[in-house]
Design a protein around this motif. Structure first.
Motif, PDB file in Angstrom:
ATOM      1  N   GLN A  31     -10.368  -8.391  -4.443  1.00 35.99           N
ATOM      2  CA  GLN A  31     -11.824  -7.702  -4.466  1.00 35.99           C
ATOM      3  C   GLN A  31     -12.136  -8.607  -3.552  1.00 35.99           C
ATOM      4  N   PRO A  32     -13.346  -8.199  -3.149  1.00 34.97           N
ATOM      5  CA  PRO A  32     -14.043  -9.681  -2.405  1.00 34.97           C
ATOM      6  C   PRO A  32     -15.121  -9.792  -2.764  1.00 34.97           C
ATOM      7  N   LEU A  33     -14.938 -11.673  -2.542  1.00 39.17           N
ATOM      8  CA  LEU A  33     -16.359 -11.664  -3.244  1.00 39.17           C
ATOM      9  C   LEU A  33     -17.111 -12.710  -3.197  1.00 39.17           C
ATOM     10  N   TYR A  34     -16.637 -13.487  -2.005  1.00 38.00           N
ATOM     11  CA  TYR A  34     -18.155 -13.502  -0.949  1.00 38.00           C
ATOM     12  C   TYR A  34     -18.185 -12.952   0.444  1.00 38.00           C
ATOM     13  N   GLU A  35     -18.972 -13.017   0.706  1.00 40.36           N
ATOM     14  CA  GLU A  35     -19.213 -12.505   2.702  1.00 40.36           C
ATOM     15  C   GLU A  35     -20.319 -14.241   2.724  1.00 40.36           C
ATOM     16  N   ILE A  36     -19.248 -15.341   3.630  1.00 38.73           N
ATOM     17  CA  ILE A  36     -20.022 -15.727   5.065  1.00 38.73           C
ATOM     18  C   ILE A  36     -20.017 -15.336   6.180  1.00 38.73           C
ATOM     19  N   ASP A  37     -21.252 -15.857   6.544  1.00 36.46           N
ATOM     20  CA  ASP A  37     -21.786 -14.856   8.102  1.00 36.46           C
ATOM     21  C   ASP A  37     -20.526 -14.881   9.292  1.00 36.46           C
ATOM     22  N   PRO A  38     -20.171 -13.982   9.894  1.00 35.47           N
ATOM     23  CA  PRO A  38     -19.350 -13.617  10.476  1.00 35.47           C
ATOM     24  C   PRO A  38     -20.069 -13.144  12.158  1.00 35.47           C
ATOM     25  N   ARG A  39     -20.740 -13.442  12.421  1.00 32.06           N
ATOM     26  CA  ARG A  39     -21.070 -13.001  13.641  1.00 32.06           C
ATOM     27  C   ARG A  39     -20.483 -14.769  14.994  1.00 32.06           C
ATOM     28  N   LEU A  40     -20.519 -15.740  14.369  1.00 33.48           N
ATOM     29  CA  LEU A  40     -19.581 -16.398  15.124  1.00 33.48           C
ATOM     30  C   LEU A  40     -18.411 -16.345  15.493  1.00 33.48           C
ATOM     31  N   TYR A  41     -18.030 -15.460  14.257  1.00 29.04           N
ATOM     32  CA  TYR A  41     -16.219 -15.878  14.278  1.00 29.04           C
ATOM     33  C   TYR A  41     -16.035 -14.473  15.433  1.00 29.04           C
ATOM     34  N   ARG A  42     -16.986 -12.716  14.594  1.00 30.79           N
ATOM     35  CA  ARG A  42     -17.036 -12.019  15.550  1.00 30.79           C
ATOM     36  C   ARG A  42     -17.289 -11.861  17.386  1.00 30.79           C
ATOM     37  N   ALA A  43     -17.662 -12.599  17.254  1.00 30.25           N
ATOM     38  CA  ALA A  43     -17.734 -12.764  19.042  1.00 30.25           C
ATOM     39  C   ALA A  43     -16.458 -14.374  19.363  1.00 30.25           C
ATOM     40  N   ALA A  44     -15.967 -15.100  18.560  1.00 30.49           N
ATOM     41  CA  ALA A  44     -14.911 -15.341  19.187  1.00 30.49           C
ATOM     42  C   ALA A  44     -13.788 -14.673  19.526  1.00 30.49           C
ATOM     43  N   ALA A  45     -13.663 -13.228  18.331  1.00 32.42           N
ATOM     44  CA  ALA A  45     -12.655 -12.550  18.509  1.00 32.42           C
ATOM     45  C   ALA A  45     -12.355 -11.436  19.627  1.00 32.42           C
TER      46      ALA A  45
ATOM     47  N   GLN B 122     -11.866 -11.943   9.434  1.00 32.33           N
ATOM     48  CA  GLN B 122     -11.225 -11.946   7.954  1.00 32.33           C
ATOM     49  C   GLN B 122     -11.479 -12.521   6.907  1.00 32.33           C
ATOM     50  N   PHE B 123     -11.529 -13.745   7.135  1.00 30.40           N
ATOM     51  CA  PHE B 123     -11.669 -15.047   6.448  1.00 30.40           C
ATOM     52  C   PHE B 123     -13.139 -15.672   6.108  1.00 30.40           C
ATOM     53  N   THR B 124     -13.932 -14.638   6.940  1.00 31.69           N
ATOM     54  CA  THR B 124     -15.595 -13.924   6.281  1.00 31.69           C
ATOM     55  C   THR B 124     -15.776 -13.320   5.501  1.00 31.69           C
ATOM     56  N   THR B 125     -14.861 -12.672   5.099  1.00 33.24           N
ATOM     57  CA  THR B 125     -14.489 -12.167   3.567  1.00 33.24           C
ATOM     58  C   THR B 125     -13.529 -12.946   2.714  1.00 33.24           C
ATOM     59  N   VAL B 126     -14.371 -14.062   1.277  1.00 35.80           N
ATOM     60  CA  VAL B 126     -13.173 -14.233   0.641  1.00 35.80           C
ATOM     61  C   VAL B 126     -12.293 -13.182  -0.431  1.00 35.80           C
ATOM     62  N   PRO B 127     -11.471 -12.963  -0.688  1.00 37.81           N
ATOM     63  CA  PRO B 127     -11.081 -11.712  -1.614  1.00 37.81           C
ATOM     64  C   PRO B 127     -10.612 -13.090  -2.623  1.00 37.81           C
ATOM     65  N   ALA B 128     -10.031 -12.478  -4.193  1.00 39.56           N
ATOM     66  CA  ALA B 128     -10.488 -12.863  -5.133  1.00 39.56           C
ATOM     67  C   ALA B 128      -8.477 -12.846  -5.293  1.00 39.56           C
ATOM     68  N   PRO B 129      -7.945 -14.607  -5.348  1.00 41.57           N
ATOM     69  CA  PRO B 129      -6.227 -14.189  -4.904  1.00 41.57           C
ATOM     70  C   PRO B 129      -5.561 -14.224  -6.460  1.00 41.57           C
ATOM     71  N   ILE B 130      -5.874 -14.100  -7.065  1.00 39.87           N
ATOM     72  CA  ILE B 130      -5.464 -13.576  -8.400  1.00 39.87           C
ATOM     73  C   ILE B 130      -6.449 -12.509  -9.623  1.00 39.87           C
ATOM     74  N   SER B 131      -5.502 -11.550 -10.404  1.00 43.81           N
ATOM     75  CA  SER B 131      -6.354 -10.813 -10.931  1.00 43.81           C
ATOM     76  C   SER B 131      -6.614 -11.783 -12.238  1.00 43.81           C
ATOM     77  N   GLY B 132      -8.461 -11.640 -12.582  1.00 39.20           N
ATOM     78  CA  GLY B 132      -8.575 -12.188 -13.762  1.00 39.20           C
ATOM     79  C   GLY B 132      -9.807 -11.935 -14.021  1.00 39.20           C
ATOM     80  N   ARG B 133     -10.487 -13.417 -15.309  1.00 35.62           N
ATOM     81  CA  ARG B 133     -11.540 -13.659 -15.283  1.00 35.62           C
ATOM     82  C   ARG B 133     -12.431 -14.657 -14.470  1.00 35.62           C
ATOM     83  N   ILE B 134     -13.678 -14.010 -14.140  1.00 32.16           N
ATOM     84  CA  ILE B 134     -14.332 -15.024 -12.378  1.00 32.16           C
ATOM     85  C   ILE B 134     -15.139 -16.056 -13.465  1.00 32.16           C
TER      86      ILE B 134
END
Length: 392
Positions: free
Chosen positions: A82-96, A163-175
Motif C-alpha cells: 500500500q502506498p504510504l508516502y509520495e516523494i517529489d517525482p519530477r527529477l526522477y521522471r526527467a531522468a527516466a 517507482q521509489f518516489t512512492t514509498v509502499p508498506a513493506p509488510i501488513s500490520g498496524r502503522i
C-alpha cells in the motif's frame, strides 16, 4: 446450694474420666484417608515474559527528495504494498525520460554500425577494402550493441528510482506515527525511518528462564520418569487477570545471556482483539515436561515441620499414625505434587488431623465418610446443668 452444684459437677467429671484419665468420651479417633497412586503430573513453570511484535519493519525512503503527500492515517492497519508516502517525482521522471532518449540514440548507432559491418564483409572477402577496415567496422558494431545494453540498464535504474518516489508498506500490520511531515527532505542514507509497521496478530512473548533450571530439566528427561510435552502457555496480564487464550512455545535460543544467565523461550499467541501490545510485561505459565512418578496429595494432608520440610501422616501397621517426610515443591490445583517420600498404596490421612499425634492408634475410614457423633454419657454436661438447677 453452691456446694451441691459443685459436688454434682465433680461427680460427673469423675464418671466421665476414662481409665487413662482422658477427657469424657475420648477413645480411638476416627480419621479419613485417601490412597495415593503414582500419576502423571505436569511440571508447570511460571516465568516473566515480555511481548514482542510478530513482524516489525521500518518504512524507509530509497531515494532523496521532498515529501509531497502522506497517504495513510496514523495508527491504522495497512496492507503490504500500500502506498504510504509520495516523494517529489519530477527529477526522477526527467531522468527516466533522458535514459529512454539515450537508449534510442544507442539503438540507432547500433543499427548503423551493424549495417556498415555487413556491407564491409563481402568487400573484404574480394579484397576491395582492407581486412583492417572490416575489423574496425565489426568492432564498432559490437561497441554499439554494448552501448545499447548499458543505456537499457540505465533506463531500468531510472524507472526503479521513479517507482521509489512512492514509498509502499513493506509488510501488513498496524502503522505508528509518522516521523516526517509533508515538505520534509528525506534521503536513502538517513538513520531515522519515516514510520514503523508492526504485525500484532499473532504476537510473540519472550520468556526468560535460568540456565540452571533448563539444565535440571534436561537431566530429568535423560534419567527417565519425566517425559517431554508440547508446552501450552497461559498468560497473566499486568493487572493480574488471565489472558484467556493459550499459546505454544515456538523455540528456545541455544545461547545463554552472559549478563543474566538466562535463555530466551519464545511463545506465540493469537491476538485478534489487539489486547497484547509490544513491550508489555506478563507472567507466563506452562508445562515443560510430565513427571510420571508423582503423587497428588490433597493439600489438607500436607503440613510443614519447624524446619520447613513437608510431612504427611499415613496409616501404618496396626492402624498406627506414622509421619513421613516428603518432597512437595509445588501444587497442582487442590493437590500437592509429591515427588519423593511416598509409596504406591500409602493411606494419607487428610481428615481428623486436628489433635492427631504420630504413633497414636487410629480408626481409619475412607475420606468423606460421615462421622458418628454420639451424645455425651448421662451426667456429662447435663449432670452439671442439673446440679445448677438444684442450686438455684
Amino acid at each position: 446450694m453452691g456446694l451441691a452444684a459443685c459436688g454434682g459437677g465433680g461427680e460427673s467429671q469423675q464418671k466421665g474420666k476414662g481409665k487413662n484419665g482422658g477427657q469424657p468420651g475420648q477413645g480411638t479417633p476416627q480419621v479419613g484417608y485417601v490412597v495415593v497412586q503414582p500419576t502423571d503430573a505436569a511440571l508447570v513453570t511460571e516465568l516473566a515474559g515480555r511481548t514482542t511484535a510478530f513482524e516489525s519493519s521500518d518504512v524507509r525512503p530509497q531515494v532523496t527528495g521532498i515529501i509531497r503527500r502522506r497517504l495513510f492515517k496514523e495508527g491504522s492497519i495497512v496492507q503490504r504494498g500500500q502506498p504510504l508516502y509520495e516523494i517529489d517525482p519530477r527529477l526522477y521522471r526527467a531522468a527516466a525520460n533522458q535514459a529512454a532518449a539515450n537508449l534510442q540514440s544507442a539503438q540507432a548507432n547500433r543499427e548503423a554500425a551493424t549495417i556498415l559491418a555487413q556491407r564491409y564483409k563481402p568487400l573484404a572477402e574480394i579484397e576491395a577494402i582492407s581486412k583492417q577496415d572490416y575489423t574496425n567496422a565489426l568492432a564498432q558494431a559490437r561497441q554499439a550493441a554494448a552501448s545499447v545494453a548499458q543505456t537499457q540498464a540505465a533506463l531500468e535504474t531510472a524507472r526503479i528510482n521513479l517507482q521509489f518516489t512512492t514509498v509502499p508498506a513493506p509488510i501488513s500490520g498496524r502503522i505508528g506515527r509518522s516521523l516526517f511531515t509533508v515538505g520534509a527532505l528525506v534521503s536513502s542514507t538517513q538513520t531515522d525511518p519515516l514510520a514503523q509497521i508492526q504485525r500484532l496478530d499473532p504476537i510473540f512473548v519472550d520468556i526468560q528462564q535460568s540456565a540452571g533450571d533448563i539444565l535440571s530439566l534436561r537431566r530429568s528427561l535423560a534419567s527417565g520418569g519425566v517425559a517431554p510435552t508440547r508446552a501450552q502457555v497461559r498468560l497473566k496480564l499486568p493487572d493480574g487477570s488471565d489472558y484467556g487464550q493459550t499459546g505454544t512455545i515456538e523455540f528456545a535460543e541455544a545461547l545463554v545471556d552472559p549478563t543474566t544467565g538466562t535463555t530466551t523461550l519464545r511463545a506465540r499467541f493469537p491476538n485478534a482483539q489487539g489486547l497484547l501490545t509490544p513491550g508489555m510485561f506478563v507472567r507466563a505459565s506452562f508445562a515443560q515436561a510430565i513427571d510420571r512418578r508423582a503423587f497428588l496429595v490433597p493439600q489438607a494432608g500436607v503440613s510443614r515441620d519447624p524446619q520447613g520440610n513437608a510431612t504427611v501422616i499415613v496409616v501404618g501397621p496396626n492402624n498406627k499414625a506414622t509421619q513421613k517426610t516428603v518432597t512437595a515443591e509445588r501444587t497442582q490445583g487442590p493437590n500437592w505434587v509429591v515427588t519423593k517420600g511416598l509409596s504406591e498404596g500409602d493411606k494419607i490421612i487428610v481428615q481428623g488431623l486436628g489433635k492427631l499425634r504420630p504413633g497414636q492408634t487410629v480408626k481409619p475410614v475412607p475420606a468423606n465418610t460421615p462421622q458418628n457423633v454420639q451424645a455425651p454419657p448421662q451426667g456429662e454436661g447435663g449432670g452439671g446443668g442439673a446440679g445448677q438447677q438444684k442450686g438455684r
